[in-house]
Each structure stands twice: as C-alpha cells, then as structure tokens.
Design an enzyme around this catalytic site. Structure first.
Site, mmCIF file in Angstrom:
data_model
loop_
_atom_site.group_PDB
_atom_site.id
_atom_site.type_symbol
_atom_site.label_atom_id
_atom_site.label_comp_id
_atom_site.label_asym_id
_atom_site.label_seq_id
_atom_site.Cartn_x
_atom_site.Cartn_y
_atom_site.Cartn_z
ATOM 1 N N LEU A 50 0.866 -1.108 -0.025
ATOM 2 C CA LEU A 50 0.080 -0.124 -0.166
ATOM 3 C C LEU A 50 0.892 1.044 0.003
ATOM 4 C CD1 LEU A 50 -2.452 -0.986 2.739
ATOM 5 C CD2 LEU A 50 -2.809 -0.949 0.164
ATOM 6 N N ASP A 51 0.605 2.312 -0.498
ATOM 7 C CA ASP A 51 1.382 3.600 -0.721
ATOM 8 C C ASP A 51 1.325 4.195 0.752
ATOM 9 O OD1 ASP A 51 1.484 3.305 -3.377
ATOM 10 O OD2 ASP A 51 -0.391 4.868 -3.529
ATOM 11 N N LYS A 52 2.321 4.767 0.960
ATOM 12 C CA LYS A 52 2.653 5.455 2.568
ATOM 13 C C LYS A 52 1.519 6.041 3.217
ATOM 14 C CE LYS A 52 5.395 9.123 4.347
ATOM 15 N NZ LYS A 52 6.353 10.320 4.441
ATOM 16 N N ARG A 94 -5.201 5.616 -7.867
ATOM 17 C CA ARG A 94 -4.831 7.176 -7.961
ATOM 18 C C ARG A 94 -4.593 7.564 -9.386
ATOM 19 N NH1 ARG A 94 0.188 7.573 -4.086
ATOM 20 N NH2 ARG A 94 -0.286 9.935 -4.268
#
Length: 326
Positions: A138-140, A237
C-alpha cells in the site's frame, strides 16, 4: 543475498528511435532507468539474442529483449520495534491494518521505519522469507488491509494467487467531482516518462483494471467503493485522475482542495487540512495459501476519512435545495 531478475519483452513499434535504456525503462516500469542503464553497461541485456552494452543505442521496434540480472538485497534491513495493528494471524500468514504515514518497504528516502522493519522485529523467522513476506504493498499514506506471508510456501502461493487475480482487494475512496455512475477503468500504467516518482496511463504500460461503484453522492465529491483486478503502483490514484476524478488530498495526481460554491469556512478548512489521498483498503478476501479455506477481513475507514465524509454530508445537506439530483 542476491535476488535474480529475469525479464523478457518485445520493443513496441511506437518506440522507434528511442534510446535503449529509455525503451527498457518504459517496458519494465518497476525498475529505474539508471538501474537499467547499469545492467546494459554490465552486459546483462540481450537484444535479439545479442549482448548490447550501449544505453544510447537506438531501437527500431520489434526487437526481442531479455534481461538477466541480480539485485543485491538491502543489508540495512534491521528489526525495529514498531507497533503493528494485526487483525489476523496464524502459522502461515499475518493480516495487518496499516495506518497512514507508514512506508511498507525500505527504499530511496526510507531506509528504515517501514512495515518490513516492524515485521522483522515482531516475527524474526520472517527474515528467511523473501522481502520479509511482503507480497503486495500500500502507498505510504494509503491505509488498510495487507496480507503478509510468514513462510516461503505461503509466500509462493500468495504470489501465485495475486498473479492469477484470485485475491480480492476492495477500497473506499473519496473522489473530486460529481460522478453519475460506476464503471471500469481498463488502462495500462507505466512509470511517468519524466517524473520518476509518478506513474501514468501509457499504451506501453502494464495492464491495469480498476472497477468502481458509487457509495454516496455529495455536492461536488463522490464516495466510491473500488476493486482492483491488478496491482500496479498508484493504480487507483492514477486511474481516477485519468478519468478526471482525482482523490481528495492526492496532490501528486491533481487532488488539490476544490471547495464547492458557498461552502462554509469550517468545511473549506476540513478539505484543506486533509493532507493525504482519501483511500483505504477496506476488504481483503483470499483462499488461505496452505489450508485453501476462503477467508475475508474488513477494516473500517479511519477517523480522518470518517470526519471528511461527515463534513461532506453536512455541506450537501445545507445546500440540498440547490441539487437537482436529490
């Protein structure tokens, strides 16, 4: 310990005239152009079966390319006592609910303080599993559910299940704009040609499919439920930005605050203070990699998204007499 990398692809006709390192960076977006250039110079790249050691060499399109390389595992990976929110654990897997501002894997700019470092401390034997058992990321600043393999057999089966699209991952998000219907974005994604920290829709990218449906309408925002078929970097995104509905708070892909007309100062403040992409991995479903049992987990949206959605509801209610879709 070195990790073997074996890659094959065919140069597209549309890449005619590109430098070899540029063309390969587009074909293999998981690797930086500088790393690919090193591999070319190290004679690890074959073009039509012949070693090529000239990064500036121009491609014609249609060439068959093979890369045989090694990546040295990062020796800086150290166990660190960082708390993990574990929602499920057995002998083979862990499922965690990741908070915001928590990088999954060490990399440039984040040598430690990651989920991987936390896993090494929590369960030391996981050091024997490649990437400490991490099979997807998962992104930060994306919150929510992640599965981690505790053993090599579990990791092998989970990676295979991901490749076969047998793991279901669903997300909640808040997008900018009034969306009228759900749908599917089926657009390939690759690393951005000039902004190396960005991804972008590109015809030469890897296949990427995102399904979305509407959960709730607001004045000029929409709450979404999304399901991934593929797992490209920044996929949701990038896809939502591509269809002109970037996620609230996602400044990388155009999600800057856009307060609706007549919004209260309080509501405008909530929008401006929301400083991450409004994206949460809310559901994870898979067959257990060892037992084969179908398992499913849910993680409620975090408090910052709860507050954002409540503010959007209040704003919509205050202006409902102006909305023709209510």
């Amino acid at each position: 310990m070195a990790q073997l990398v074996q890659l094959t692809a065919t140069v597209s006709e549309s890449q005619l005239g590109q430098r070899l390192d540029q063309a390969l960076a587009e074909l293999f977006p998981d690797y930086s152009r500088s790393r690919i250039k090193e591999w070319i110079l190290e004679q690890r790249v074959l073009v039509n079966g012949t070693i090529s050691d000239k990064p500036k060499e121009k491609v014609l399109g249609g060439e068959s390319v093979t890369i045989n390389a090694e990546i040295e595992e990062d020796v800086r990976w150290e166990p660190q006592d960082i708390p993990l929110n574990i929602v499920y654990e057995d002998d083979d897997i862990l499922v965690i609910n990741k908070p915001r501002d928590f990088v999954v894997h060490p990399g440039a700019g984040n040598p430690d303080g990651t989920v991987l470092n936390a896993l090494l401390h929590y369960y030391p034997p996981i050091a024997d599993v490649p990437r400490a058992g991490i099979v997807h990321r998962l992104d930060k600043d994306t919150t929510g559910l992640m599965v981690v393999a505790k053993t090599v057999p579990a990791q092998t089966h989970l990676v295979e299940a991901l490749q076969l699209r047998e793991i279901t991952r669903e997300y909640e998000a808040v997008a900018i704009g009034h969306m009228t219907a759900g749908g599917t974005v089926d657009e390939p994604i690759s690393r951005h040609s000039t902004k190396r920290t960005h991804m972008a829709v590109h015809p030469m990218g890897k296949p990427a499919v995102t399904h979305y449906r509407i959960m709730e309408h607001f004045r000029v925002h929409t709450r979404l439920r999304l399901r991934l078929e593929t797992g490209r970097t920044h996929q949701i995104r990038v896809h939502m930005s591509h269809i002109t509905h970037p996620l609230v708070g996602d400044q990388l892909y155009g999600g800057r605050p856009r307060p609706p007309k007549g919004a209260s100062e309080e509501f405008v403040s909530v929008l401006r203070k929301f400083d991450r992409q409004a994206l949460h991995a809310t559901m994870l479903r898979l067959h257990h990699p060892i037992s084969g049992m179908l398992m499913e987990w849910h993680a409620p949206i975090p408090q910052d998204m709860v507050e954002l959605i409540e503010a959007l509801r209040v704003d919509t209610e205050l202006h409902k007499d102006q909305l023709d879709w209510l």
